[in-house]
Design a protein around this motif. Structure first.
Motif, mmCIF file in Angstrom:
data_model
loop_
_atom_site.group_PDB
_atom_site.id
_atom_site.type_symbol
_atom_site.label_atom_id
_atom_site.label_comp_id
_atom_site.label_asym_id
_atom_site.label_seq_id
_atom_site.Cartn_x
_atom_site.Cartn_y
_atom_site.Cartn_z
ATOM 1 N N UNK A 260 136.283 50.417 48.333
ATOM 2 C CA UNK A 260 137.031 50.311 49.565
ATOM 3 C C UNK A 260 136.704 51.512 50.434
ATOM 4 N N UNK A 261 136.656 51.262 51.732
ATOM 5 C CA UNK A 261 136.477 52.341 52.683
ATOM 6 C C UNK A 261 137.275 52.001 53.928
ATOM 7 N N UNK A 262 137.368 52.953 54.843
ATOM 8 C CA UNK A 262 138.134 52.748 56.061
ATOM 9 C C UNK A 262 137.208 52.384 57.205
ATOM 10 N N UNK A 263 137.676 51.479 58.068
ATOM 11 C CA UNK A 263 136.892 51.106 59.240
ATOM 12 C C UNK A 263 136.884 52.245 60.252
ATOM 13 N N UNK A 264 137.963 53.021 60.306
ATOM 14 C CA UNK A 264 138.021 54.212 61.149
ATOM 15 C C UNK A 264 137.555 55.373 60.281
ATOM 16 N N UNK B 26 136.930 46.169 52.572
ATOM 17 C CA UNK B 26 136.134 46.086 51.346
ATOM 18 C C UNK B 26 134.732 45.654 51.732
ATOM 19 N N UNK B 27 133.773 46.466 51.420
ATOM 20 C CA UNK B 27 132.387 46.177 51.764
ATOM 21 C C UNK B 27 131.741 45.478 50.578
ATOM 22 N N UNK B 28 131.239 44.278 50.837
ATOM 23 C CA UNK B 28 130.616 43.488 49.800
ATOM 24 C C UNK B 28 129.140 43.356 50.142
ATOM 25 N N UNK B 29 128.257 43.706 49.220
ATOM 26 C CA UNK B 29 126.838 43.541 49.524
ATOM 27 C C UNK B 29 126.495 42.067 49.668
ATOM 28 N N UNK B 30 125.555 41.753 50.544
ATOM 29 C CA UNK B 30 125.216 40.343 50.727
ATOM 30 C C UNK B 30 124.610 39.747 49.463
ATOM 31 N N UNK B 31 125.014 38.526 49.188
ATOM 32 C CA UNK B 31 124.506 37.810 48.025
ATOM 33 C C UNK B 31 123.270 37.031 48.455
#
Length: 140
Positions: A1-5, A62-67
Motif C-alpha cells: 500500500x502507498x499513498x496517492x498524495x 494499492x498498486x497491483x502490477x499488471x497481469x
C-alpha cells in the motif's frame, strides 16, 4: 500500500508529531482536571483518530502490477434503437456517427491495452458478430 498524495518522510514525521501535540493539548484546558493516565488514554485515542483521518486524506491506494498472462476485456455498448436513425450528427444518422467513432477512435485506443468487445442493445443485448449494425429495435 502507498499513498496517492506523496509526502517526504520528514513531512510525515512532522505531521505525526503535530498530531500528538494537538491531541495532548486538547486536554490542557479541561474544566475538570484529568489524572495523568486518563489524559494519556484520551490523548492516545484522539491521536489515533486524527492519524486515521490524515491517512484517509492522503488517499491510500494499492498498486497491483499488471497481469500479462490474461487480457482484460472491456465491453462497448452501442444503442441500436430506432432513435439512432435520426440524422442529427452533421447530417449523418446517430448510428453512423457511433459506428465511425467506434471504429476510428474507441477501438484503436482500447486495443493497445485491453480487448474490446462490441455489444449492441435495443430490445435485447447481443454481441456484434461482424454483421451490419441496424437501428431497428423498438426500445433501448
Amino acid at each position: 500500500m502507498q499513498f496517492a498524495v506523496v509526502l517526504p518522510w520528514w513531512a510525515l514525521l512532522f505531521l505525526a508529531a503535530a498530531i500528538g501535540v494537538v491531541a495532548w493539548g486538547c486536554y490542557t484546558g479541561a474544566i475538570v482536571p484529568l489524572p495523568g493516565r486518563r489524559r494519556a488514554a484520551l490523548s492516545t485515542l484522539r491521536a489515533l483518530t486524527l492519524l486515521l483521518l490524515v491517512a484517509c486524506l492522503l488517499r491510500p491506494v494499492r498498486v497491483v502490477p499488471p497481469d500479462t498472462s490474461a487480457d482484460a476485456v472491456v465491453p462497448i455498448l452501442v444503442d441500436t434503437s430506432r432513435s439512432m436513425r435520426l440524422a442529427d450528427m452533421d447530417g449523418r444518422t446517430r448510428l453512423d456517427a457511433a459506428r465511425d467513432l467506434l471504429q476510428h477512435q474507441i477501438q484503436p485506443a482500447l486495443a493497445r491495452r485491453v480487448v474490446p468487445e462490441v455489444w449492441t442493445f435495443g430490445d435485447t443485448l447481443k454481441p456484434l458478430t461482424g454483421g451490419p449494425m441496424t437501428a431497428d429495435a423498438k426500445r433501448s
